[in-house]
Scaffold this active site. Structure first.
Site: not given
Length: 317
Positions: A43, A102, A198, A232
């Protein structure tokens, strides 16, 4: 670097995220990798058996919480619990790549701070120290109430670039957040820096605006801590070439390289991408453009220093 380690109370274990790196670390220290097995029930539940005594030992568990992140995190939590119940003297987590890093603040209303949640989970499970590499946000150290040794990847990367002997180098940060890292690399290479300004309209979508600094006719080295979808870094590389850079290289500590990353890097003007083995790269991601450097010497030295109660800060130089 130690060639053989005479202390039966230092044990290094690995789980499933990065066994090759763990083997390298154990070899550098001069100890055999600890015996343990990780199995999964039908499982999906994880079962861990430690197959040697750890009573009274200082144990170091090597596990990056890289993809599959949740599986590797649960393995680590269960291993910590097993070690605690087996009377290990200290439980030290060697986490070259810290997943969920992050999500380190509330950027919008009703968002979780998952980096803090992971820190809480590790501590509640029984971790007593964390050794990590280039945390995405330095404040994650403060999410813990136990010692956190954050090692840095810039010296490893800078040694590589120094030996490569590129001409007329400029070190480029792909965004404002990475300027400190770019400055550290630039200082070591005695090179100037530039910054790509940016705007990011939404997660994993980057939009390059303009370049601050002189890059015309120069060899640009882009540096970041994590390359995930490579949006990026490849947009940055295109912008550098468009604005007159002679050629573009890139480097990072943590090659997450998910989704379209490898295609984007393959199609980009990046001549070479230099990464570390904090996250293992599967065969399909090991292309001619990607060069991997090992962090095993750095981490093994840190483990020895922690174990012998010596300063770890010298490794930052």
């Amino acid at each position: 670097m130690s060639t053989g380690y005479q202390d039966s109370f230092l044990k290094v274990f690995t789980l499933n995220s990065n066994p090759t790196l763990a083997e390298e670390i154990a070899e550098q220290i001069g100890v055999a990798l600890g015996e343990c097995s990780v199995t999964t029930f039908s499982d999906g539940e994880i079962q861990i058996n430690i197959e040697e005594s750890v009573r009274g030992c200082d144990v170091y568990v090597v596990q990056s919480t890289s993809e599959p992140v949740n599986q590797h995190l649960m393995e680590l939590l269960i291993m910590i619990d097993a070690l605690k119940r087996a009377s290990a003297k200290t439980i030290n987590i060697v986490m070259p790549y810290y997943g969920y890093a992050r999500q380190d603040r509330k950027a919008r209303a009703r968002e979780p701070i998952t980096a803090k949640l992971v820190a809480d989970l590790l501590q509640v499970a029984g971790a007593q120290r964390v050794i990590s590499l280039d945390l995405h946000a330095p404040q994650i150290q403060g999410f813990f109430n136990i010692p956190v040794d954050q090692l840095v990847g810039v010296p490893i990367l800078s040694d590589f670039w120094s030996e490569k002997g590129l001409d007329d180098v400029v070190v480029v940060s792909p965004d404002h957040g990475g300027v400190t890292r770019a400055r550290q690399l630039a200082d070591r290479l005695k090179a100037p820096i530039a910054i790509i300004d940016k705007r990011r309209p939404r997660p994993n979508v980057a939009e390059v605006m303009n370049i601050v600094g002189n890059i015309e006719g120069k060899t640009a080295i882009l540096i970041d801590d994590i390359i995930d979808t490579a949006g990026t870094i490849t947009l940055g590389a295109n912008a550098l070439i468009k604005n007159g850079a002679k050629e573009v290289y890139a480097c990072c500590t943590h090659p997450v390289l998910s989704g379209p990353a490898m295609d984007r890097i393959g199609d980009s003007p990046i001549k070479e991408l230099v990464v570390t083995n904090s996250i293992p790269l599967p065969a399909e991601k090991q292309t001619d453009k990607v060069k991997t450097l090992s962090v095993a010497p750095l981490i093994s030295e840190a483990i020895i220093r922690v174990h012998e109660q010596q300063s770890v800060s010298v490794l930052f130089d």
